[in-house]
Design an enzyme around this catalytic site. Structure first.
Site, PDB file in Angstrom:
ATOM      1  CG  HIS A 267      -2.090   1.045   0.857  1.00 38.69           C
ATOM      2  ND1 HIS A 267      -2.004   2.481   1.225  1.00 38.69           N
ATOM      3  CD2 HIS A 267      -3.178   0.743   0.642  1.00 38.69           C
ATOM      4  CE1 HIS A 267      -3.245   2.780   0.175  1.00 38.69           C
ATOM      5  NE2 HIS A 267      -4.298   1.734   0.102  1.00 38.69           N
ATOM      6  CG  ASP A 322      -8.369  -4.921  -1.595  1.00 40.21           C
ATOM      7  OD1 ASP A 322     -10.041  -5.489  -1.245  1.00 40.21           O
ATOM      8  OD2 ASP A 322      -7.853  -4.631  -2.385  1.00 40.21           O
TER       9      ASP A 322
HETATM   10  N1  COA Z   1       3.526  -8.098  -4.174  1.00 37.89           N
HETATM   11  C1  COA Z   1       5.568  -7.800  -5.077  1.00 37.89           C
HETATM   12  N2  COA Z   1       5.897  -6.922  -4.369  1.00 37.89           N
HETATM   13  C2  COA Z   1       5.127  -5.967  -4.287  1.00 37.89           C
HETATM   14  C3  COA Z   1       4.146  -5.345  -3.697  1.00 37.89           C
HETATM   15  C4  COA Z   1       3.039  -6.818  -4.319  1.00 37.89           C
HETATM   16  N3  COA Z   1       1.912  -6.726  -4.191  1.00 37.89           N
HETATM   17  N4  COA Z   1       3.671  -4.037  -3.906  1.00 37.89           N
HETATM   18  C5  COA Z   1       5.048  -3.361  -3.452  1.00 37.89           C
HETATM   19  N5  COA Z   1       5.463  -4.538  -4.040  1.00 37.89           N
HETATM   20  C6  COA Z   1       7.369  -4.134  -4.209  1.00 37.89           C
HETATM   21  C7  COA Z   1       7.551  -3.039  -5.425  1.00 37.89           C
HETATM   22  O1  COA Z   1       7.798  -3.692  -6.192  1.00 37.89           O
HETATM   23  C8  COA Z   1       8.786  -2.270  -5.187  1.00 37.89           C
HETATM   24  O2  COA Z   1       9.664  -3.372  -5.266  1.00 37.89           O
HETATM   25  P1  COA Z   1      11.141  -2.880  -5.443  1.00 37.89           P
HETATM   26  O3  COA Z   1      11.569  -1.119  -4.542  1.00 37.89           O
HETATM   27  O4  COA Z   1      12.117  -3.937  -5.577  1.00 37.89           O
HETATM   28  O5  COA Z   1      10.670  -2.478  -7.205  1.00 37.89           O
HETATM   29  C9  COA Z   1       8.668  -2.056  -3.681  1.00 37.89           C
HETATM   30  O6  COA Z   1       7.316  -2.783  -3.083  1.00 37.89           O
HETATM   31  C10 COA Z   1       7.485  -0.786  -3.613  1.00 37.89           C
HETATM   32  O7  COA Z   1       6.333  -0.586  -4.288  1.00 37.89           O
HETATM   33  P2  COA Z   1       5.798   0.279  -5.307  1.00 37.89           P
HETATM   34  O8  COA Z   1       5.529  -0.711  -6.214  1.00 37.89           O
HETATM   35  O9  COA Z   1       6.755   1.432  -5.300  1.00 37.89           O
HETATM   36  O10 COA Z   1       4.284   0.679  -4.245  1.00 37.89           O
HETATM   37  P3  COA Z   1       2.963   2.093  -4.979  1.00 37.89           P
HETATM   38  O11 COA Z   1       3.085   2.779  -3.358  1.00 37.89           O
HETATM   39  O12 COA Z   1       3.355   2.803  -6.369  1.00 37.89           O
HETATM   40  O13 COA Z   1       2.136   0.775  -5.517  1.00 37.89           O
HETATM   41  C11 COA Z   1       0.500  -0.842  -4.836  1.00 37.89           C
HETATM   42  C12 COA Z   1       0.732   0.277  -4.130  1.00 37.89           C
HETATM   43  C13 COA Z   1      -0.618  -1.094  -3.449  1.00 37.89           C
HETATM   44  C14 COA Z   1      -0.209  -0.115  -6.492  1.00 37.89           C
HETATM   45  C15 COA Z   1       1.257  -2.017  -5.031  1.00 37.89           C
HETATM   46  O14 COA Z   1       1.751  -2.577  -3.541  1.00 37.89           O
HETATM   47  C16 COA Z   1       0.301  -3.229  -5.709  1.00 37.89           C
HETATM   48  O15 COA Z   1       0.097  -3.467  -6.702  1.00 37.89           O
HETATM   49  N6  COA Z   1      -0.148  -3.843  -4.838  1.00 37.89           N
HETATM   50  C17 COA Z   1      -1.134  -5.291  -5.528  1.00 37.89           C
HETATM   51  C18 COA Z   1      -2.047  -4.870  -5.423  1.00 37.89           C
HETATM   52  C19 COA Z   1      -3.594  -4.112  -4.483  1.00 37.89           C
HETATM   53  O16 COA Z   1      -3.687  -5.193  -3.984  1.00 37.89           O
HETATM   54  N7  COA Z   1      -3.961  -3.010  -4.710  1.00 37.89           N
HETATM   55  C20 COA Z   1      -5.180  -2.748  -3.092  1.00 37.89           C
HETATM   56  C21 COA Z   1      -4.196  -1.803  -2.807  1.00 37.89           C
HETATM   57  S1  COA Z   1      -5.570  -1.236  -1.077  1.00 37.89           S
END
Ligand code: COA
Length: 385
Positions: A267, A322
């Site tokens: 998140h 979720d």
């Molecule tokens: N699974 C695996 N790795 C994850 C992850 C996940 N669900 N969420 C974040 N990471 C990793 C990223 O790959 C990144 O790694 P890196 O630094 O080695 O590149 C790091 O954690 C930071 O993540 P980032 O994508 O920059 O976070 P964000 O704030 O841009 O994205 C979300 C947040 C929610 C979009 C992201 O965590 C995600 O895609 N989660 C899955 C979808 C989900 O459950 N969404 C519901 C949100 S309530």
């Protein structure tokens, strides 16, 4: 003024708000200063909606009055049912919901108040639109379950609470008290979450003085994506794909090796476990015990969470809301593609609170961009291309 570009506007304040707050380090979410964990235990969805809309917990009289307004606005005009009946049943329920909510505006109007530019002060208008939308959205989602299966929808009852009536309309039978309690807590937990993507979409649309039905339709579309509200459906699909708890670790290694996400994890705001996931996990256990068993998906989720903590914990990636909601809804017999619509019938409370806040001090959203294209150039004739 800074012109630094931050992808996803991460950390960029886009508004001032007093509706909710998140402490991402401690894992605290509060609505108007009240901790979500306490609200999920002690409040009801109806009361939480008033807290979000008006800013304070209501007196008994105000709550009773609001509750009866909601009960009185549950029925849908038959023309909206006709629109729903004519939609393809293969579509996603979020598409149906967006279409139906946008169409409500054609029946209930009210734009003249907005275009007068005095709307922010017209609390009666804001309140009456909020009641109509919150009440009818639950009706629409429940009705669709029957319409898409070729049956007439089940009529709402006005002797049931918002959560109980929703489950009654969805399943065709009066829910057990525990099912009502859990659905009510889920609605409280999902009702608001600061300026997330769908709320931001609602605020941008509000700032143009579009009708509240269109504001909510914009937010519904934004909630639908798998990176936002659509993740709960993916979590259940993922757990089924993993199959059994023993497979969780290998599955995770494989997934991370391919640079793929684990649905329901991570998140932007939380660097620890989302407090809503903690409450939902407890509700899941309560439900499982009442049914005499914990599902395989839930057991797989627990093992996967442990494995993720080891691999993703150092990056601050933990279960979000979720992660457990989809499993819980599955156990309650709800179809996976209805999880996000259920999220929407709750989050509408937060969207409307932000609509009201936006109107109270409105300026149209119009950010800037960093242009990376060609300089101004002469038109190239077809023969020269
Ligand atoms: N699974 C695996 N790795 C994850 C992850 C996940 N669900 N969420 C974040 N990471 C990793 C990223 O790959 C990144 O790694 P890196 O630094 O080695 O590149 C790091 O954690 C930071 O993540 P980032 O994508 O920059 O976070 P964000 O704030 O841009 O994205 C979300 C947040 C929610 C979009 C992201 O965590 C995600 O895609 N989660 C899955 C979808 C989900 O459950 N969404 C519901 C949100 S309530």
């Amino acid at each position: 003024m800074s012109s630094e570009y931050l992808p996803g506007l991460a950390g960029v304040p886009a508004t001032k708000s007093n509706i909710s707050s998140i402490d991402g380090e401690k894992g605290i979410l509060a609505y108007r200063g009240y901790d979500i964990k306490e609200l999920a235990e002690k409040s009801t969805f109806e009361e939480t909606v008033l807290l979000l809309l008006d800013g304070e917990l209501p007196s008994q009289g105000v709550l009773d009055d609001f509750d009866s307004q909601l009960r009185g606005e549950r029925r849908l005009k038959y023309k909206i049912r006709s629109i729903m009946k004519n939609l393809p049943t293969s579509g996603h329920p979020m598409e149906m919901l967006q279409t139906s909510v946008a169409s409500l505006g054609m029946f209930y109007g009210g734009e003249e108040v907005l275009s007068d530019g005095i709307c922010g002060n017209d609390l009666d208008y804001i309140h009456s639109m909020s009641v109509k939308i919150i009440s009818r959205m639950a009706t629409i989602v429940a009705m669709w379950e029957h319409v898409r299966n070729g049956y007439d929808p089940i009529e709402p009852r006005d002797d049931l609470s918002h959560a109980a009536n929703f489950l009654y309309m969805l399943n065709g039978k009066e829910p057990e008290p525990l099912a009502t309690k859990i659905m009510d807590a889920c609605l409280v937990l999902h009702a608001e979450h600061t300026i997330n993507a769908s709320t931001f979409a609602a605020m941008v649309c509000s700032s143009t003085l579009a009708s509240p039905f269109l504001v909510i339709a914009a937010a519904i579309g934004t909630l639908a994506g798998p990176l936002h509200g659509g993740a709960n459906q993916r979590v259940v699909e993922m757990l089924r794909d993993i199959g059994k708890p023993e497979n969780a670790k290998d599955w995770l290694d494989n997934q991370l090796a391919k640079d793929k996400v684990v649905w329901g994890m991570g998140h932007r705001e939380y660097k620890t476990k989302d407090p809503r996931a903690t409450v939902l996990q407890k509700l899941m256990v309560e439900w499982g015990e009442s049914q005499g068993n914990l599902s395989r998906e839930f057991e797989t989720a627990l093992i996967l969470e442990e494995a993720c903590e080891e691999r993703l914990g150092p990056k601050g990636v933990y279960p979000n809301v979720d992660y457990y909601s989809g499993i819980l809804y599955t156990e309650m017999g709800i179809a996976p593609d209805q999880f996000t619509p259920i999220f929407a019938i709750s989050r509408v409370a937060g969207w409307l609170a932000h609509w009201r806040e936006q109107l109270s001090d409105n300026r149209i959203f119009r950010p800037t961009q960093i242009y990376t294209g060609e300089g101004v150039r002469g038109y190239t004739d077809m023969a020269q291309r």
